[in-house]
Design a protein around this motif. Sequence first.
Motif, PDB file in Angstrom:
ATOM      1  N   ALA A  34       0.828  -1.206   0.000  1.00  0.00           N
ATOM      2  CA  ALA A  34       0.000   0.000   0.000  1.00  0.00           C
ATOM      3  C   ALA A  34       0.862   1.255   0.000  1.00  0.00           C
ATOM      4  O   ALA A  34       0.546   2.238  -0.682  1.00  0.00           O
ATOM      5  N   ALA A  35       1.948   1.216   0.771  1.00  0.00           N
ATOM      6  CA  ALA A  35       2.843   2.375   0.824  1.00  0.00           C
ATOM      7  C   ALA A  35       3.513   2.604  -0.528  1.00  0.00           C
ATOM      8  O   ALA A  35       3.656   3.749  -0.985  1.00  0.00           O
ATOM      9  N   THR A  36       3.928   1.531  -1.178  1.00  0.00           N
ATOM     10  CA  THR A  36       4.580   1.640  -2.482  1.00  0.00           C
ATOM     11  C   THR A  36       3.636   2.231  -3.522  1.00  0.00           C
ATOM     12  O   THR A  36       4.025   3.066  -4.337  1.00  0.00           O
ATOM     13  N   ARG A  37       2.385   1.809  -3.484  1.00  0.00           N
ATOM     14  CA  ARG A  37       1.400   2.268  -4.458  1.00  0.00           C
ATOM     15  C   ARG A  37       0.740   3.583  -4.049  1.00  0.00           C
ATOM     16  O   ARG A  37      -0.023   4.162  -4.812  1.00  0.00           O
ATOM     17  N   ASN A  38       1.005   4.028  -2.808  1.00  0.00           N
ATOM     18  CA  ASN A  38       0.434   5.268  -2.272  1.00  0.00           C
ATOM     19  C   ASN A  38      -1.093   5.232  -2.282  1.00  0.00           C
ATOM     20  O   ASN A  38      -1.770   6.150  -2.745  1.00  0.00           O
ATOM     21  N   VAL A  39      -1.638   4.117  -1.737  1.00  0.00           N
ATOM     22  CA  VAL A  39      -3.087   3.957  -1.621  1.00  0.00           C
ATOM     23  C   VAL A  39      -3.420   3.529  -0.202  1.00  0.00           C
ATOM     24  O   VAL A  39      -2.543   3.175   0.587  1.00  0.00           O
ATOM     25  N   LYS A  40      -4.702   3.558   0.121  1.00  0.00           N
ATOM     26  CA  LYS A  40      -5.154   3.129   1.448  1.00  0.00           C
ATOM     27  C   LYS A  40      -5.230   1.608   1.515  1.00  0.00           C
ATOM     28  O   LYS A  40      -5.500   0.939   0.514  1.00  0.00           O
ATOM     29  N   LEU A  41      -5.015   1.094   2.736  1.00  0.00           N
ATOM     30  CA  LEU A  41      -5.105  -0.343   2.966  1.00  0.00           C
ATOM     31  C   LEU A  41      -6.267  -0.621   3.915  1.00  0.00           C
ATOM     32  O   LEU A  41      -6.375   0.001   4.979  1.00  0.00           O
ATOM     33  N   PHE A  42      -7.149  -1.533   3.506  1.00  0.00           N
ATOM     34  CA  PHE A  42      -8.276  -1.938   4.330  1.00  0.00           C
ATOM     35  C   PHE A  42      -8.164  -3.419   4.665  1.00  0.00           C
ATOM     36  O   PHE A  42      -7.499  -4.192   3.953  1.00  0.00           O
ATOM     37  N   CYS A  43      -8.824  -3.810   5.746  1.00  0.00           N
ATOM     38  CA  CYS A  43      -8.928  -5.224   6.076  1.00  0.00           C
ATOM     39  C   CYS A  43     -10.339  -5.481   6.616  1.00  0.00           C
ATOM     40  O   CYS A  43     -11.146  -4.552   6.748  1.00  0.00           O
ATOM     41  N   ILE A  44     -10.638  -6.709   6.918  1.00  0.00           N
ATOM     42  CA  ILE A  44     -11.959  -7.092   7.425  1.00  0.00           C
ATOM     43  C   ILE A  44     -11.807  -7.558   8.874  1.00  0.00           C
ATOM     44  O   ILE A  44     -10.997  -8.442   9.161  1.00  0.00           O
ATOM     45  N   ASP A  45     -12.570  -6.932   9.778  1.00  0.00           N
ATOM     46  CA  ASP A  45     -12.452  -7.320  11.193  1.00  0.00           C
ATOM     47  C   ASP A  45     -13.240  -8.604  11.464  1.00  0.00           C
ATOM     48  O   ASP A  45     -13.843  -9.195  10.562  1.00  0.00           O
TER      49      ASP A  45
END
Length: 384
Positions: A364-375
């Motif tokens: 995500a940092a490399t692509r400069n986008v947000k990272l989401f996950c599922i709780d």
Amino acid sequence: MHKVSLPLGMRDEFGIQVSKKHQIEQSLEIFLQQHEFMRIDTPILEYQEVFADYDLRQQRAYRLLDNNEVVVLRPDLTLPIARFLATNNFSLPRKLYYIGERFKIAKSLSGKYNQMTQAGVELVGYPSLKAELECFMIINCLSRKFLQGKVRIELGNARFADAILNSLTDDTQLKQEIKNQLYKKNIPKYQQLISLFALNDQTDFLKEWPRLFGSASTVLRKISSFKLPVKAQQIITELTQVSQWVQKLPEQSVLLDLSVAPPQSYYTGITFKGFSDDISDYLFSGGRYDHLLENFQKKGEPAVGMGIDLELLTKTAELNVSVSKADILFFEPEQLNEVVKICQKITNLTLCLEDNLQDAKKSAATRNVKLFCIDKKGELKIVN
């Protein structure tokens, strides 16, 4: 070791360029469907006899054997459509369009591919000049949409040369040789051939003929000083009228070439090309061929067709293709059901295929986008 290079003249497509090409294809399809054109797809392989009126040797078609029958990779997309219309109970008149691959072996060192994507339209069963005018309207609309109106339309007529030469001689071989040298602009050889008619009342015209190309108004002014055979004059009258109509299109310039070869031998009337000064080849090419179906059935049908070089249009089109950046979703394999539900609701998400959250963060940092996950509750949350 397996051979990994492509056959000569073939190409792979990827990235921005192929996205741009598909965007143009989609825009073209929407436009044509709005004007009641119906899509037709024909096979890449056809029997060689389908192209009986097509100079296969000159066009250097790919030939294959299929159960001792010669088949070819189609070098042209009009004749297969004629074959389809003649072998199917298809009501006419009809407006058709196609998008497909065409194959012909390019001349050595020409820099051209042997494979190209071509789009086109076929207006079958329409004897009126309005069929040609619809083609000119399509060229004009595409020119203004993708090329800032830079495309110029050049008009000709497939029968003009015959209308002149038939009034001079019955020698078929001589007429063909004069046409060959005229079309090639081989002036010394052409002048040698027309010297046979030095005492004919067409002599002055024959001398000027190779130079009768340029702006429609200039060419028509030049030719008005010559007395032409009746059939040739009828063609000029028609071209005069058509050029006046085409010039009424927005931002449209019109040229005339009376010494140009028809695109194919089966053309019978007005021919046209669309090109821009920025490129050496033409983007659009077509014309009328009223006897085409006679190769496949007893009765012919009036028809007008036009091909569009999608490779060249893609290369020259002034079109920005945006590359969307989607945020990424990290998930565990057992959460696949929740993944489907979330992605149906939120379309700007792409799956993260990293095996662990740490690597997902780096991605995500490399692509400069947000990272989401599922709780654990199956709900979406952002990863800090």
